[in-house]
Design a protein around this motif. Structure first.
Motif, PDB file in Angstrom:
ATOM      1  N   MET A 213      52.697  72.318  44.178  1.00 20.24           N
ATOM      2  CA  MET A 213      51.574  73.039  43.583  1.00 20.24           C
ATOM      3  C   MET A 213      50.894  73.953  44.599  1.00 20.24           C
ATOM      4  SD  MET A 213      51.233  72.232  40.335  1.00 20.24           S
ATOM      5  CE  MET A 213      52.985  72.555  40.450  1.00 20.24           C
ATOM      6  N   VAL A 214      50.699  73.460  45.812  1.00 13.79           N
ATOM      7  CA  VAL A 214      50.020  74.241  46.846  1.00 13.79           C
ATOM      8  C   VAL A 214      50.861  75.458  47.242  1.00 13.79           C
ATOM      9  CG1 VAL A 214      49.251  74.216  49.260  1.00 13.79           C
ATOM     10  CG2 VAL A 214      48.627  72.347  47.722  1.00 13.79           C
ATOM     11  N   ALA A 215      52.174  75.256  47.384  1.00 16.20           N
ATOM     12  CA  ALA A 215      53.047  76.363  47.781  1.00 16.20           C
ATOM     13  C   ALA A 215      53.091  77.445  46.701  1.00 16.20           C
ATOM     14  CB  ALA A 215      54.450  75.838  48.069  1.00 16.20           C
ATOM     15  N   ALA A 216      53.228  77.031  45.441  1.00 18.60           N
ATOM     16  CA  ALA A 216      53.276  78.001  44.346  1.00 18.60           C
ATOM     17  C   ALA A 216      51.943  78.723  44.194  1.00 18.60           C
ATOM     18  CB  ALA A 216      53.665  77.301  43.043  1.00 18.60           C
ATOM     19  N   THR A 217      50.849  77.991  44.385  1.00 16.75           N
ATOM     20  CA  THR A 217      49.526  78.611  44.280  1.00 16.75           C
ATOM     21  C   THR A 217      49.311  79.627  45.399  1.00 16.75           C
ATOM     22  OG1 THR A 217      48.600  76.660  43.196  1.00 16.75           O
ATOM     23  CG2 THR A 217      47.044  78.162  44.232  1.00 16.75           C
ATOM     24  N   ALA A 218      49.832  79.348  46.583  1.00 14.82           N
ATOM     25  CA  ALA A 218      49.739  80.308  47.686  1.00 14.82           C
ATOM     26  C   ALA A 218      50.469  81.596  47.334  1.00 14.82           C
ATOM     27  CB  ALA A 218      50.309  79.698  48.964  1.00 14.82           C
ATOM     28  N   ASP A 219      51.623  81.485  46.679  1.00 16.48           N
ATOM     29  CA  ASP A 219      52.352  82.676  46.235  1.00 16.48           C
ATOM     30  C   ASP A 219      51.512  83.482  45.240  1.00 16.48           C
ATOM     31  OD1 ASP A 219      54.459  81.880  47.789  1.00 16.48           O
ATOM     32  OD2 ASP A 219      55.737  81.224  46.119  1.00 16.48           O
ATOM     33  N   LEU A 220      50.865  82.772  44.322  1.00 20.99           N
ATOM     34  CA  LEU A 220      50.014  83.441  43.337  1.00 20.99           C
ATOM     35  C   LEU A 220      48.861  84.171  44.018  1.00 20.99           C
ATOM     36  CD1 LEU A 220      48.839  84.057  40.513  1.00 20.99           C
ATOM     37  CD2 LEU A 220      47.813  81.762  40.563  1.00 20.99           C
ATOM     38  N   MET A 221      48.175  83.507  44.924  1.00 21.57           N
ATOM     39  CA  MET A 221      47.024  84.122  45.579  1.00 21.57           C
ATOM     40  C   MET A 221      47.437  85.318  46.436  1.00 21.57           C
ATOM     41  SD  MET A 221      44.876  82.342  44.091  1.00 21.57           S
ATOM     42  CE  MET A 221      43.531  83.373  44.699  1.00 21.57           C
ATOM     43  N   ASP A 222      48.620  85.247  47.035  1.00 21.71           N
ATOM     44  CA  ASP A 222      49.124  86.398  47.790  1.00 21.71           C
ATOM     45  C   ASP A 222      49.378  87.582  46.861  1.00 21.71           C
ATOM     46  OD1 ASP A 222      49.003  84.961  50.127  1.00 21.71           O
ATOM     47  OD2 ASP A 222      51.164  84.571  50.247  1.00 21.71           O
ATOM     48  N   ALA A 223      49.900  87.301  45.666  1.00 19.15           N
ATOM     49  CA  ALA A 223      50.168  88.376  44.705  1.00 19.15           C
ATOM     50  C   ALA A 223      48.868  89.025  44.234  1.00 19.15           C
ATOM     51  CB  ALA A 223      50.953  87.828  43.515  1.00 19.15           C
ATOM     52  N   ILE A 224      47.848  88.201  43.983  1.00 16.51           N
ATOM     53  CA  ILE A 224      46.545  88.740  43.571  1.00 16.51           C
ATOM     54  C   ILE A 224      45.944  89.585  44.695  1.00 16.51           C
ATOM     55  CG2 ILE A 224      44.189  88.138  42.909  1.00 16.51           C
ATOM     56  CD1 ILE A 224      45.344  85.600  41.597  1.00 16.51           C
ATOM     57  N   ALA A 225      46.025  89.078  45.932  1.00 15.64           N
ATOM     58  CA  ALA A 225      45.480  89.812  47.076  1.00 15.64           C
ATOM     59  C   ALA A 225      46.201  91.145  47.264  1.00 15.64           C
ATOM     60  CB  ALA A 225      45.591  88.962  48.344  1.00 15.64           C
ATOM     61  N   GLU A 226      47.504  91.169  47.036  1.00 16.80           N
ATOM     62  CA  GLU A 226      48.270  92.410  47.161  1.00 16.80           C
ATOM     63  C   GLU A 226      47.827  93.442  46.125  1.00 16.80           C
ATOM     64  OE1 GLU A 226      52.935  93.914  46.895  1.00 16.80           O
ATOM     65  OE2 GLU A 226      52.486  91.795  47.266  1.00 16.80           O
ATOM     66  N   LEU A 227      47.575  92.990  44.905  1.00 18.54           N
ATOM     67  CA  LEU A 227      47.081  93.895  43.864  1.00 18.54           C
ATOM     68  C   LEU A 227      45.703  94.438  44.230  1.00 18.54           C
ATOM     69  CD1 LEU A 227      48.082  91.928  40.631  1.00 18.54           C
ATOM     70  CD2 LEU A 227      49.063  94.111  41.387  1.00 18.54           C
ATOM     71  N   LEU A 228      44.844  93.556  44.739  1.00 18.33           N
ATOM     72  CA  LEU A 228      43.506  93.986  45.108  1.00 18.33           C
ATOM     73  C   LEU A 228      43.555  94.964  46.280  1.00 18.33           C
ATOM     74  CD1 LEU A 228      40.495  93.776  44.573  1.00 18.33           C
ATOM     75  CD2 LEU A 228      40.418  91.778  46.085  1.00 18.33           C
ATOM     76  N   ALA A 229      44.467  94.742  47.214  1.00 20.51           N
ATOM     77  CA  ALA A 229      44.629  95.671  48.332  1.00 20.51           C
ATOM     78  C   ALA A 229      45.021  97.054  47.829  1.00 20.51           C
ATOM     79  CB  ALA A 229      45.683  95.138  49.308  1.00 20.51           C
ATOM     80  N   GLU A 230      45.859  97.086  46.807  1.00 18.98           N
ATOM     81  CA  GLU A 230      46.246  98.367  46.198  1.00 18.98           C
ATOM     82  C   GLU A 230      45.032  99.073  45.614  1.00 18.98           C
ATOM     83  OE1 GLU A 230      48.690  99.869  42.234  1.00 18.98           O
ATOM     84  OE2 GLU A 230      49.286  97.989  43.193  1.00 18.98           O
TER      85      GLU A 230
END
Length: 256
Positions: A213-230
């Motif tokens: 759960m923690v590993a998959a959630t980290a992937d999700l949060m990285d994806a959200i952060a990447e969108l926000l960076a855009e």
């Protein structure tokens, strides 16, 4: 009962075109939102127009659910959220939440999994559910996404449905973090980006233990952060903000 699938080659009918209680809510909320907000959508074609999925956005203002609810409606889907159970006890507000199929969440105690069971009923009907993976307003002082909780990922993995990240920026001008008053004038521009579904293939079929759960959630949060960076036009921090490391409580109001 879910809607029948569209005929081969047919374009899915927008969920917002089917009569529902959401028409009543949209008639009340959208005129106010449109008065103070201009949406600018990025990658709107990524928003699934049919079927069940979890939409996971960033969270940094108390008005975020209204902003993302209106955005989802404009993108063709009726928004349903995991909402604090206490809100369901508020007169009128509680009735509206129940009538529109929102899902009560107990933040503590033995009923925490009730929200997951209720969310499963929604996905079985081919509906979307919006889950804020941070669980509360970000503690990051620069409003980047912080470390996530596992609810959004758990729903997606348990039900085998897409997990779609999203990000928005500009809401802080409408209502600052922990603010209580709307600033409708002058009209604000809010950017909303929809991401590609998070690749959960490495986690499917594995025991849904804490490590997974923690590993998959980290992937999700990285994806959200990447969108926000855009949207922000600047790189996101390499690591997500962790309230525990910074000696902060994870729920409730913090002083900016």
């Amino acid at each position: 009962m879910s809607d029948p699938p569209p005929a081969a080659g047919a374009k899915p009918r927008s969920e917002t075109r089917r009569p529902s209680f959401f028409w009543f809510l949209a008639a009340i909320i959208l005129p106010i939102i449109n008065l103070g907000v201009k949406y600018r959508f990025h990658h709107r074609e990524r928003m699934p127009q049919s079927g069940a999925f979890v939409l996971a956005p960033n969270h940094y203002s108390e008005i975020d659910p209204v902003v993302m609810g209106a955005a989802s409606w404009k993108l063709g889907r009726a928004p349903r959220f995991l909402a604090k159970a206490s809100l369901f006890k508020v007169p009128v507000v509680g009735w509206a939440l129940r009538a529109s199929g929102q899902i009560p969440v107990e933040r503590s105690g033995s009923r925490g999994h009730d929200a997951l069971r209720a969310a499963e009923e929604l996905v079985e009907k081919g509906r979307m559910v919006i889950v804020y993976p941070e669980g509360s307003l970000t503690r990051d002082p620069d409003l980047w996404p912080m470390r996530g909780k596992t609810g959004a990922v758990r729903i997606a993995l348990e039900r085998g449905i897409p997990l779609v990240p999203a990000a928005h920026w500009g809401t802080q001008a409408l209502m600052p973090r922990y603010g209580k008053k709307l600033s409708l004038f002058p009209r604000k521009t809010i950017d909303v980006a929809i991401g590609e579904p998070v690749d959960l293939t490495p986690y499917r079929g594995r025991p849904l233990d804490q490590a997974t759960m923690v590993a998959a959630t980290a992937d999700l949060m990285d994806a959200i952060a990447e969108l926000l960076a855009e949207l922000r036009g600047e790189p996101a921090p390499a690591e997500r903000w962790d309230p525990v490391v910074h000696g902060q409580k994870e729920t409730g109001r913090l002083e900016d």
